[in-house]
Design a protein around this motif. Structure first.
Motif, PDB file in Angstrom:
ATOM      1  N   GLU A 108      -9.371 -42.746 -28.042  1.00 15.21           N
ATOM      2  CA  GLU A 108      -8.101 -42.180 -28.514  1.00 15.21           C
ATOM      3  C   GLU A 108      -8.288 -41.113 -29.594  1.00 15.21           C
ATOM      4  O   GLU A 108      -7.487 -40.170 -29.655  1.00 15.21           O
ATOM      5  CB  GLU A 108      -7.201 -43.304 -29.015  1.00 15.21           C
ATOM      6  N   LYS A 109      -9.318 -41.251 -30.420  1.00 13.26           N
ATOM      7  CA  LYS A 109      -9.524 -40.273 -31.490  1.00 13.26           C
ATOM      8  C   LYS A 109     -10.571 -39.228 -31.113  1.00 13.26           C
ATOM      9  O   LYS A 109     -10.320 -38.024 -31.180  1.00 13.26           O
ATOM     10  CB  LYS A 109      -9.933 -40.996 -32.780  1.00 13.26           C
ATOM     11  N   THR A 110     -11.733 -39.700 -30.694  1.00 12.85           N
ATOM     12  CA  THR A 110     -12.812 -38.762 -30.386  1.00 12.85           C
ATOM     13  C   THR A 110     -12.498 -37.942 -29.137  1.00 12.85           C
ATOM     14  O   THR A 110     -12.671 -36.724 -29.122  1.00 12.85           O
ATOM     15  CB  THR A 110     -14.138 -39.517 -30.196  1.00 12.85           C
ATOM     16  N   LEU A 111     -12.045 -38.622 -28.088  1.00 19.81           N
ATOM     17  CA  LEU A 111     -11.762 -37.937 -26.816  1.00 19.81           C
ATOM     18  C   LEU A 111     -10.304 -37.510 -26.687  1.00 19.81           C
ATOM     19  O   LEU A 111      -9.933 -36.849 -25.710  1.00 19.81           O
ATOM     20  CB  LEU A 111     -12.152 -38.840 -25.642  1.00 19.81           C
ATOM     21  N   ASP A 112      -9.479 -37.904 -27.644  1.00 13.29           N
ATOM     22  CA  ASP A 112      -8.081 -37.460 -27.713  1.00 13.29           C
ATOM     23  C   ASP A 112      -7.263 -37.858 -26.486  1.00 13.29           C
ATOM     24  O   ASP A 112      -6.467 -37.076 -25.964  1.00 13.29           O
ATOM     25  CB  ASP A 112      -8.031 -35.930 -27.910  1.00 13.29           C
ATOM     26  N   VAL A 113      -7.471 -39.100 -26.016  1.00  6.31           N
ATOM     27  CA  VAL A 113      -6.642 -39.634 -24.921  1.00  6.31           C
ATOM     28  C   VAL A 113      -5.928 -40.865 -25.471  1.00  6.31           C
ATOM     29  O   VAL A 113      -6.490 -41.968 -25.479  1.00  6.31           O
ATOM     30  CB  VAL A 113      -7.480 -40.009 -23.686  1.00  6.31           C
ATOM     31  N   PRO A 114      -4.696 -40.721 -25.961  1.00  4.27           N
ATOM     32  CA  PRO A 114      -3.999 -41.843 -26.597  1.00  4.27           C
ATOM     33  C   PRO A 114      -3.544 -42.886 -25.583  1.00  4.27           C
ATOM     34  O   PRO A 114      -3.492 -42.639 -24.375  1.00  4.27           O
ATOM     35  CB  PRO A 114      -2.797 -41.168 -27.267  1.00  4.27           C
ATOM     36  N   GLY A 115      -3.226 -44.064 -26.108  1.00  3.47           N
ATOM     37  CA  GLY A 115      -2.599 -45.085 -25.280  1.00  3.47           C
ATOM     38  C   GLY A 115      -3.534 -45.822 -24.347  1.00  3.47           C
ATOM     39  O   GLY A 115      -3.117 -46.245 -23.260  1.00  3.47           O
ATOM     40  N   SER A 116      -4.768 -46.021 -24.734  1.00  2.00           N
ATOM     41  CA  SER A 116      -5.679 -46.768 -23.865  1.00  2.00           C
ATOM     42  C   SER A 116      -5.294 -48.238 -23.843  1.00  2.00           C
ATOM     43  O   SER A 116      -4.832 -48.793 -24.839  1.00  2.00           O
ATOM     44  CB  SER A 116      -7.122 -46.615 -24.344  1.00  2.00           C
ATOM     45  N   THR A 117      -5.475 -48.887 -22.706  1.00  2.00           N
ATOM     46  CA  THR A 117      -5.233 -50.322 -22.593  1.00  2.00           C
ATOM     47  C   THR A 117      -6.537 -51.077 -22.842  1.00  2.00           C
ATOM     48  O   THR A 117      -7.626 -50.493 -22.823  1.00  2.00           O
ATOM     49  CB  THR A 117      -4.707 -50.679 -21.198  1.00  2.00           C
ATOM     50  N   LEU A 118      -6.411 -52.387 -23.040  1.00  2.00           N
ATOM     51  CA  LEU A 118      -7.611 -53.198 -23.228  1.00  2.00           C
ATOM     52  C   LEU A 118      -8.498 -53.152 -21.985  1.00  2.00           C
ATOM     53  O   LEU A 118      -9.733 -53.123 -22.085  1.00  2.00           O
ATOM     54  CB  LEU A 118      -7.216 -54.643 -23.552  1.00  2.00           C
ATOM     55  N   VAL A 119      -7.891 -53.091 -20.804  1.00  2.00           N
ATOM     56  CA  VAL A 119      -8.676 -52.981 -19.562  1.00  2.00           C
ATOM     57  C   VAL A 119      -9.419 -51.649 -19.524  1.00  2.00           C
ATOM     58  O   VAL A 119     -10.596 -51.591 -19.124  1.00  2.00           O
ATOM     59  CB  VAL A 119      -7.766 -53.148 -18.330  1.00  2.00           C
ATOM     60  N   ASP A 120      -8.767 -50.572 -19.950  1.00  2.00           N
ATOM     61  CA  ASP A 120      -9.447 -49.271 -20.032  1.00  2.00           C
ATOM     62  C   ASP A 120     -10.699 -49.384 -20.896  1.00  2.00           C
ATOM     63  O   ASP A 120     -11.772 -48.870 -20.549  1.00  2.00           O
ATOM     64  CB  ASP A 120      -8.525 -48.211 -20.650  1.00  2.00           C
ATOM     65  N   ARG A 121     -10.547 -50.065 -22.028  1.00  2.00           N
ATOM     66  CA  ARG A 121     -11.668 -50.179 -22.964  1.00  2.00           C
ATOM     67  C   ARG A 121     -12.773 -51.060 -22.387  1.00  2.00           C
ATOM     68  O   ARG A 121     -13.964 -50.788 -22.583  1.00  2.00           O
ATOM     69  CB  ARG A 121     -11.184 -50.737 -24.297  1.00  2.00           C
TER      70      ARG A 121
END
Length: 473
Positions: A362-375
Motif C-alpha cells: 500500500e505504501k511502497t507500491l502505492d496500491v491501497p486497500g489490500s486484503t489479508l488474502v492479497d497479503r
C-alpha cells in the motif's frame, strides 16, 4: 521450459492460502508447480552444468567462460604489510588499504562510493580514478613524484578474458552496466589511463573477479579454502582447479600445479534456455532486461532480479483479477520497482495481519486497500521465488565441488559473500540442505560453508601482495 511437473496432491500445505477463492488457489498452485524443483530436475541441471564446465575448460566457451585468473599461489597467512585494493560491484565502489597481520587476520580502512548512473553508462573508469584520488588524499597516502607507484588490486566483477594477472579484456557487461567502447578492451589499461589523467602514481598489480578475491581472502586465514562464491546483486564462483584439467591452458605449468578459475556461472543456459526452469515471468524479465538472453542463471538466483520476477507474478495475477482486485499503480507497473529486499521482509512477516506486507503493497507500491488474502498471496510469492533461488544456487555449488572429488576426502572451506546469502530468509540453509542431497554424506560433512564478508576487497589486496612479491623475485 515448462517448469516443474509436480502433481497437485504433492504440493506442500505451506502454499495453501487461507481464505483464497478456488481460482486464486488454482493460480497459486500453478506458480508452486513452476517454482518448486524436484531433486530429479535439479540432478539433470547439475549434470548439464558439469558438462558445460568441461567445455569451458577445454576451449573458450560462450556459456561458461571458465576464465583463467592466472592466480597460481595460495597465501600462507604469514604475510604482513599494507596493500591497496579497488572493489567494483554492481551498485557500489570501495577503495581500501588492507593491513595483513601475519597471523591470517586483516584489518582495513576503506571508503564506499555509490555508482552514479553517469558512471554506469559513460564515465566508469574516470569515476573510479576520482574515487582512488579522494581516498588517497583524504588519508594522506598519495605518493609523491619521488616515490614508487602504489600497487593496487582491482576487483572487477564482470566477465573478462585474462591473458595475465594484470590484464583482462572485457567480454560483456552485466548487472546493469552498459558503458560503451569497453567490450574487447583491457580494463586495466582503461583504468590506468584514467589514473594517469589525474596524475596519480598508481599501478594495477592484479585484476580479479569478486569471487577470486573472496576465495583468496578466505585462503589467507584458512588453508582449506577451495572455492569462493558470491550470492548477491549478481552471482559467480571461483575455485582452485588442477592445471592438468585445463586443456585450454597453453602456458608453463605453475609450480603449485593449480590455478584459480572464475566460472562466470551467471551465464549458464543463456544460449539455449533449455535446462533451467523458465516460467513466463522469467521470460518477461529477460526480454525486457538490458541483456536479453544473457545471464540466465543469474537472473533466477540474484538479488538484482528476484524482486522483478515477483512483480511480474503480481501483475499476472492482477490481470486475472486474482490479486488486489485487479488494481495496480504507476509504481507497480514500473520495471524494477519492487526491490528484492521487500521479498526478504515479506517472507518472514508473521504478524496476524501481515502488517509489513501491507506497508509494502500500500505504501511502497502505492496500491491501497489490500486484503489479508492479497497479503498472504504476496508472502507465498516471496517464499516461492526465494526458495527456487536457493535450490538453484546449490546446482553450481554441487557441480563445482564434485569437479574435484579428490578434495572432498578432507575438510574444505567454501567462502561465500553477498546479500542473498547473508540476508534472504532461509537462503543459506535451503542451499546447503539441497546440496547435501547430491554429495555423499561422508564427503558432505567435510565441507564448511563460511560467510566471508567484504572478502572481495581484502582478497584483492592479498592478490596484489602475492603478484607484487612474484614480480620482485
Amino acid at each position: 521450459m515448462a517448469g516443474n511437473t509436480q502433481p497437485a496432491e504433492q504440493l506442500d500445505e505451506r502454499y495453501r492460502v487461507a481464505g483464497a477463492t478456488a481460482e486464486q488457489q488454482q493460480a497459486v498452485d500453478v506458480l508452486t508447480r513452476q517454482f518448486l524443483l524436484t531433486d530429479e530436475r535439479l540432478g539433470a541441471i547439475i549434470k548439464e552444468f558439469r558438462r558445460r564446465m568441461e567445455v569451458g575448460l577445454a576451449a573458450d566457451s560462450t556459456m561458461l567462460k571458465m576464465v583463467l585468473s592466472h592466480v597460481v599461489w595460495r597465501p600462507t597467512g604469514q604475510e604482513t604489510g599494507s596493500y591497496f585494493a579497488i572493489d567494483l560491484g554492481g551498485t557500489n565502489l570501495r577503495v581500501l588499504r588492507v593491513t595483513l597481520d601475519g597471523k591470517g587476520g586483516a584489518t582495513s580502512v576503506h571508503q564506499k562510493f555509490v555508482l552514479p548512473e553517469e558512471a554506469k553508462k559513460r564515465t566508469l573508469f574516470d569515476f573510479i580514478a576520482q574515487c582512488v584520488e579522494t581516498f588517497l588524499d583524504d588519508h594522506n597516502m598519495r605518493p609523491a613524484a619521488s616515490e614508487p607507484p602504489l600497487s593496487i588490486g582491482f576487483t572487477f566483477s564482470y566477465p573478462i578474458d585474462q591473458k595475465s594477472i594484470n590484464s583482462g579484456t572485457l567480454i560483456h557487461w552485466t548487472k546493469g552496466l552498459s558503458v560503451p567502447g569497453c567490450i574487447g578492451r583491457d580494463v586495466v589499461r582503461l583504468l590506468e589511463d584514467a589514473l594517469l589523467r589525474l596524475g596519480l602514481r598508481v599501478k594495477v598489480a592484479a585484476v580479479v573477479s569478486d569471487t577470486v578475491s573472496t576465495l583468496l581472502a578466505a585462503a589467507y586465514s584458512d588453508p582449506a579454502a577451495q572455492m569462493g562464491v558470491i550470492f548477491g546483486t549478481g552471482t559467480n564462483a571461483a575455485y582452485y582447479e588442477d592445471v592438468a584439467s585445463i586443456a585450454k591452458w597453453k602456458g608453463a605449468d605453475p609450480a603449485s600445479g593449480e590455478m584459480v578459475v572464475s566460472i562466470e556461472w551467471g551465464a549458464f543456459d543463456s544460449e539455449e534456455f533449455a535446462i533451467l526452469p523458465f516460467t513466463p515471468h522469467d521470460i518477461k524479465l529477460d526480454r525486457k532486461s538490458l541483456n536479453p538472453r544473457g545471464q540466465a542463471y543469474e537472473k533466477m538466483i540474484s538479488g538484482m532480479y528476484l524482486g522483478e520476477i515477483a512483480r511480474n507474478i503480481m501483475l499476472w495475477l492482477a490481470d486475472q483479477r486474482l490479486l488486489l482486485d485487479g488494481r495496480s499503480s504507476a509504481i507497480l507497473n514500473a520495471m524494477w520497482s519492487l526491490d528484492t529486499s521487500y521479498l526478504s521482509s515479506a517472507a518472514v512477516d508473521n504478524t496476524p495481519d501481515l502488517a509489513e506486507i501491507r506497508q509494502i503493497i500500500e505504501k511502497t507500491l502505492d496500491v491501497p486497500g489490500s486484503t489479508l488474502v492479497d497479503r498472504r498471496i504476496f508472502k507465498t510469492i516471496a517464499i516461492l521465488v526465494g526458495e527456487r533461488a536457493a535450490r538453484l544456487s546449490a546446482v553450481g555449488l554441487v557441480a563445482t565441488l564434485t569437479k574435484r572429488p579428490d578434495l572432498l576426502s578432507k575438510p574444505i572451506t567454501v567462502a561465500i559473500d553477498g546479500s542473498m546469502y547473508e540476508h534472504y530468509p532461509g537462503f543459506a540453509c535451503i542451499m546447503a540442505e539441497t546440496a547435501s542431497h547430491f554429495i555423499p554424506e561422508g564427503q558432505f560433512k567435510n565441507i564448511r560453508f563460511s560467510p566471508t564478508k567484504d572478502g572481495s576487497g581484502v582478497g584483492a589486496a592479498v592478490i596484489a601482495m602475492l603478484a607484487t612479491q612474484q614480480q620482485q623475485q
